[in-house]
Design a protein around this motif. Structure first.
Motif, PDB file in Angstrom:
ATOM      1  N   SER A 184     -33.384  24.197   2.078  1.00  0.00           N
ATOM      2  CA  SER A 184     -32.632  25.394   2.996  1.00  0.00           C
ATOM      3  C   SER A 184     -33.879  26.570   3.194  1.00  0.00           C
ATOM      4  O   SER A 184     -33.430  27.171   3.933  1.00  0.00           O
ATOM      5  CB  SER A 184     -31.753  25.746   2.127  1.00  0.00           C
ATOM      6  OG  SER A 184     -32.165  26.624   0.832  1.00  0.00           O
ATOM      7  N   LEU A 185     -34.643  26.739   2.421  1.00  0.00           N
ATOM      8  CA  LEU A 185     -35.736  27.647   2.596  1.00  0.00           C
ATOM      9  C   LEU A 185     -37.044  27.114   3.491  1.00  0.00           C
ATOM     10  O   LEU A 185     -37.848  28.276   3.669  1.00  0.00           O
ATOM     11  CB  LEU A 185     -36.394  28.301   1.180  1.00  0.00           C
ATOM     12  CG  LEU A 185     -35.405  28.987   0.191  1.00  0.00           C
ATOM     13  CD1 LEU A 185     -36.034  29.242  -1.119  1.00  0.00           C
ATOM     14  CD2 LEU A 185     -34.573  30.419   0.785  1.00  0.00           C
ATOM     15  N   GLY A 186     -36.829  26.077   3.954  1.00  0.00           N
ATOM     16  CA  GLY A 186     -37.973  25.468   4.840  1.00  0.00           C
ATOM     17  C   GLY A 186     -39.354  24.994   4.049  1.00  0.00           C
ATOM     18  O   GLY A 186     -40.384  25.017   4.765  1.00  0.00           O
ATOM     19  N   LEU A 187     -38.913  24.916   2.681  1.00  0.00           N
ATOM     20  CA  LEU A 187     -40.352  24.547   1.892  1.00  0.00           C
ATOM     21  C   LEU A 187     -40.219  23.158   1.796  1.00  0.00           C
ATOM     22  O   LEU A 187     -39.221  22.343   1.647  1.00  0.00           O
ATOM     23  CB  LEU A 187     -40.332  25.609   0.589  1.00  0.00           C
ATOM     24  CG  LEU A 187     -40.166  26.875   0.876  1.00  0.00           C
ATOM     25  CD1 LEU A 187     -40.173  27.600  -0.524  1.00  0.00           C
ATOM     26  CD2 LEU A 187     -41.659  27.511   1.656  1.00  0.00           C
ATOM     27  N   ASN A 188     -41.511  22.655   1.039  1.00  0.00           N
ATOM     28  CA  ASN A 188     -41.751  21.338   0.713  1.00  0.00           C
ATOM     29  C   ASN A 188     -40.717  20.970  -0.494  1.00  0.00           C
ATOM     30  O   ASN A 188     -41.016  21.707  -1.499  1.00  0.00           O
ATOM     31  CB  ASN A 188     -43.173  21.199   0.422  1.00  0.00           C
ATOM     32  CG  ASN A 188     -43.453  19.496   0.197  1.00  0.00           C
ATOM     33  OD1 ASN A 188     -42.570  18.827   0.137  1.00  0.00           O
ATOM     34  ND2 ASN A 188     -44.721  19.186   0.101  1.00  0.00           N
ATOM     35  N   ASP A 189     -39.960  19.924  -0.497  1.00  0.00           N
ATOM     36  CA  ASP A 189     -39.182  19.697  -1.625  1.00  0.00           C
ATOM     37  C   ASP A 189     -39.959  19.016  -2.660  1.00  0.00           C
ATOM     38  O   ASP A 189     -39.472  18.533  -3.622  1.00  0.00           O
ATOM     39  CB  ASP A 189     -37.757  18.960  -1.137  1.00  0.00           C
ATOM     40  CG  ASP A 189     -38.163  17.637  -0.528  1.00  0.00           C
ATOM     41  OD1 ASP A 189     -39.294  17.145  -0.495  1.00  0.00           O
ATOM     42  OD2 ASP A 189     -37.336  16.781  -0.361  1.00  0.00           O
ATOM     43  N   GLN A 190     -40.999  18.713  -2.546  1.00  0.00           N
ATOM     44  CA  GLN A 190     -41.845  18.020  -3.450  1.00  0.00           C
ATOM     45  C   GLN A 190     -42.652  19.127  -4.361  1.00  0.00           C
ATOM     46  O   GLN A 190     -43.535  18.715  -5.336  1.00  0.00           O
ATOM     47  CB  GLN A 190     -42.880  16.778  -2.802  1.00  0.00           C
ATOM     48  CG  GLN A 190     -42.182  16.014  -2.192  1.00  0.00           C
ATOM     49  CD  GLN A 190     -41.275  15.031  -2.806  1.00  0.00           C
ATOM     50  OE1 GLN A 190     -41.637  14.766  -4.185  1.00  0.00           O
ATOM     51  NE2 GLN A 190     -40.127  14.896  -2.554  1.00  0.00           N
ATOM     52  N   ALA A 191     -42.478  20.329  -4.098  1.00  0.00           N
ATOM     53  CA  ALA A 191     -43.104  21.498  -4.736  1.00  0.00           C
ATOM     54  C   ALA A 191     -43.124  21.134  -6.313  1.00  0.00           C
ATOM     55  O   ALA A 191     -41.898  20.656  -6.930  1.00  0.00           O
ATOM     56  CB  ALA A 191     -42.695  22.666  -4.084  1.00  0.00           C
ATOM     57  N   ASN A 192     -43.697  21.964  -7.131  1.00  0.00           N
ATOM     58  CA  ASN A 192     -43.801  21.776  -8.846  1.00  0.00           C
ATOM     59  C   ASN A 192     -42.481  22.299  -9.195  1.00  0.00           C
ATOM     60  O   ASN A 192     -41.624  21.930 -10.042  1.00  0.00           O
ATOM     61  CB  ASN A 192     -44.897  22.628  -9.143  1.00  0.00           C
ATOM     62  CG  ASN A 192     -44.957  22.493 -10.789  1.00  0.00           C
ATOM     63  OD1 ASN A 192     -44.823  21.366 -11.038  1.00  0.00           O
ATOM     64  ND2 ASN A 192     -45.057  23.682 -11.445  1.00  0.00           N
ATOM     65  N   TYR A 193     -41.570  23.454  -8.435  1.00  0.00           N
ATOM     66  CA  TYR A 193     -40.663  23.803  -8.805  1.00  0.00           C
ATOM     67  C   TYR A 193     -39.354  22.525  -8.842  1.00  0.00           C
ATOM     68  O   TYR A 193     -38.528  22.814  -9.911  1.00  0.00           O
ATOM     69  CB  TYR A 193     -39.908  24.892  -7.790  1.00  0.00           C
ATOM     70  CG  TYR A 193     -38.781  25.544  -7.853  1.00  0.00           C
ATOM     71  CD1 TYR A 193     -38.334  26.517  -8.904  1.00  0.00           C
ATOM     72  CD2 TYR A 193     -37.501  25.163  -7.200  1.00  0.00           C
ATOM     73  CE1 TYR A 193     -37.302  26.683  -9.201  1.00  0.00           C
ATOM     74  CE2 TYR A 193     -36.309  25.623  -7.061  1.00  0.00           C
ATOM     75  CZ  TYR A 193     -36.048  26.829  -8.318  1.00  0.00           C
ATOM     76  OH  TYR A 193     -34.811  27.386  -8.461  1.00  0.00           O
ATOM     77  N   ALA A 194     -39.449  21.498  -8.064  1.00  0.00           N
ATOM     78  CA  ALA A 194     -38.616  20.542  -8.110  1.00  0.00           C
ATOM     79  C   ALA A 194     -39.139  19.190  -8.507  1.00  0.00           C
ATOM     80  O   ALA A 194     -38.556  18.218  -8.593  1.00  0.00           O
ATOM     81  CB  ALA A 194     -38.204  20.149  -6.567  1.00  0.00           C
ATOM     82  N   ASN A 195     -40.127  19.287  -9.251  1.00  0.00           N
ATOM     83  CA  ASN A 195     -40.834  18.120  -9.785  1.00  0.00           C
ATOM     84  C   ASN A 195     -40.260  17.628 -11.233  1.00  0.00           C
ATOM     85  O   ASN A 195     -39.874  18.663 -12.167  1.00  0.00           O
ATOM     86  CB  ASN A 195     -42.147  18.396 -10.250  1.00  0.00           C
ATOM     87  CG  ASN A 195     -43.212  17.210 -10.741  1.00  0.00           C
ATOM     88  OD1 ASN A 195     -42.903  17.222 -12.073  1.00  0.00           O
ATOM     89  ND2 ASN A 195     -43.909  16.554 -10.136  1.00  0.00           N
ATOM     90  N   ILE A 196     -39.710  16.323 -11.110  1.00  0.00           N
ATOM     91  CA  ILE A 196     -38.760  16.078 -12.188  1.00  0.00           C
ATOM     92  C   ILE A 196     -39.537  16.293 -13.837  1.00  0.00           C
ATOM     93  O   ILE A 196     -38.802  16.504 -14.918  1.00  0.00           O
ATOM     94  CB  ILE A 196     -38.389  14.493 -12.105  1.00  0.00           C
ATOM     95  CG1 ILE A 196     -37.373  14.144 -13.176  1.00  0.00           C
ATOM     96  CG2 ILE A 196     -39.729  13.571 -12.191  1.00  0.00           C
ATOM     97  CD1 ILE A 196     -36.082  14.845 -13.050  1.00  0.00           C
ATOM     98  N   GLU A 197     -40.841  16.119 -13.933  1.00  0.00           N
ATOM     99  CA  GLU A 197     -41.821  16.045 -15.084  1.00  0.00           C
ATOM    100  C   GLU A 197     -41.653  17.796 -15.438  1.00  0.00           C
ATOM    101  O   GLU A 197     -41.415  18.059 -16.686  1.00  0.00           O
ATOM    102  CB  GLU A 197     -42.929  15.601 -15.032  1.00  0.00           C
ATOM    103  CG  GLU A 197     -43.143  14.368 -14.854  1.00  0.00           C
ATOM    104  CD  GLU A 197     -42.155  13.396 -15.851  1.00  0.00           C
ATOM    105  OE1 GLU A 197     -42.277  13.934 -16.850  1.00  0.00           O
ATOM    106  OE2 GLU A 197     -41.544  12.387 -15.569  1.00  0.00           O
ATOM    107  N   ARG A 198     -41.898  18.556 -14.319  1.00  0.00           N
ATOM    108  CA  ARG A 198     -41.876  20.151 -14.560  1.00  0.00           C
ATOM    109  C   ARG A 198     -40.477  20.521 -15.120  1.00  0.00           C
ATOM    110  O   ARG A 198     -40.130  21.176 -16.070  1.00  0.00           O
ATOM    111  CB  ARG A 198     -42.159  20.897 -13.504  1.00  0.00           C
ATOM    112  CG  ARG A 198     -41.558  22.257 -13.334  1.00  0.00           C
ATOM    113  CD  ARG A 198     -42.403  23.070 -14.483  1.00  0.00           C
ATOM    114  NE  ARG A 198     -41.926  24.468 -14.315  1.00  0.00           N
ATOM    115  CZ  ARG A 198     -42.389  25.336 -14.933  1.00  0.00           C
ATOM    116  NH1 ARG A 198     -43.729  25.179 -15.627  1.00  0.00           N
ATOM    117  NH2 ARG A 198     -41.968  26.446 -14.883  1.00  0.00           N
ATOM    118  N   ILE A 199     -39.367  19.744 -14.638  1.00  0.00           N
ATOM    119  CA  ILE A 199     -38.012  20.091 -14.908  1.00  0.00           C
ATOM    120  C   ILE A 199     -37.757  19.743 -16.390  1.00  0.00           C
ATOM    121  O   ILE A 199     -37.047  20.632 -17.114  1.00  0.00           O
ATOM    122  CB  ILE A 199     -36.966  19.582 -13.948  1.00  0.00           C
ATOM    123  CG1 ILE A 199     -37.187  20.225 -12.601  1.00  0.00           C
ATOM    124  CG2 ILE A 199     -35.598  19.463 -14.462  1.00  0.00           C
ATOM    125  CD1 ILE A 199     -36.279  19.558 -11.713  1.00  0.00           C
TER     126      ILE A 199
END
Length: 275
Positions: free
Chosen positions: A217-232
């Motif tokens: 929704s923000l026009g950003l890459n959805d593979q960023a660390n913020y959405a990385n499953i291991e980071r989560i």
């Protein structure tokens, strides 16, 4: 009734509540006469006929006017009757409006003194709670943790802010604090009563979906660390560790709407004896 230019007009304000409404009306009317020497004497919480007789007697002796807001029919009618018998001028401020509204709506008034102030107090408590939620949103000022009725903790995107606002509309002061591995939690979290704290738990998969959609929704890459499953998963493990240290109530919000979570929190909160 006429007053000379040198007389000091006296008005008795009589009410079965605090009398603020009648007082404001009287002063608003008095302001139109370009004079500051009108004396207003308020007689609040009138519930008996003896007080009515006393006020009418005083008004007659002083040549005063009685302005009143009485919603209890028996007391209102008694004042009108006695005032007319004694030739005392009176103004029924709320009665005619109530009668007209009753006629138009075909509904009976509650005739309960002080309702407008109950509504005002309720409104101002809500506004105060909303302002509190904004001021202490997202851990921006940890001092709010100890002042709050309820404290919400959770990782990013667990609906802390919407929940805070929803609860604020229920007149509850809420502070919310994000739990982030790289940031040491404020010490206030470990000083506040456990009974006021609620930890918002969420499954890694659900949080991954929410964060990916947020990035899109923000026009950003959805593979960023913020959405990385291991980071989560690492974030949620850190969250679990902090919550155990706090010893607070845990609510799984994975598949719950904000309203549903709020109701659970309120039920627990009120069940613990809070207002």
């Amino acid at each position: 009734m006429e007053y000379s230019l040198t007389a000091r007009p006296l008005i008795y304000v009589v009410s079965d509540s605090v009398g603020e409404t009648a007082d404001l009306v009287v002063k608003a009317a008095a302001s139109q006469f370009n004079t500051a020497n009108i004396e207003v004497r308020r007689v609040p919480y009138v519930e008996d006929k003896a007080t009515i007789r006393e006020v009418v007697s005083l008004a007659k002796e002083a040549g005063a006017i009685i302005a009143f807001t009485l919603v209890i029919s028996e007391i209102r009618e008694y004042l009108i009757s006695i005032a007319e018998q004694e030739g005392v001028e009176y103004v029924d401020i709320i009665g005619p409006m109530m009668e007209k509204m009753e006629s138009v709506t075909k509904r009976q008034p509650r005739r309960e003194p002080g309702l407008v102030h109950k509504l005002d107090e309720d409104y101002f408590r809500k506004i105060e709670a909303i302002e509190f939620a904004v001021k202490y949103d997202d851990g921006r000022d940890p001092r709010g943790i100890l002042r709050a009725d309820i404290v919400l903790v959770g990782v990013s995107r667990t609906s802390k802010t919407p929940l805070s606002q929803y609860l604020a509309h229920k007149r509850v002061k809420v502070a919310n604090v994000p739990i982030v591995p790289e940031v040491e939690p404020p010490e206030e979290l470990f000083k506040v009563s456990q009974q006021k704290c609620f930890a918002l738990k969420i499954s890694p998969e659900k949080l991954n979906d929410i964060r990916r959609e947020r990035l899109k929704s923000l026009g950003l890459n959805d593979q960023a660390n913020y959405a990385n499953i291991e980071r989560i998963k690492a974030e949620l493990q850190y969250f679990d560790d902090i919550v155990k240290k706090m010893g607070c109530e845990v609510i799984d919000v994975s598949n719950k709407a904000v309203e549903e979570t709020a109701n659970i929190i309120l039920n627990i909160y009120h069940g613990k004896g809070y207002r």
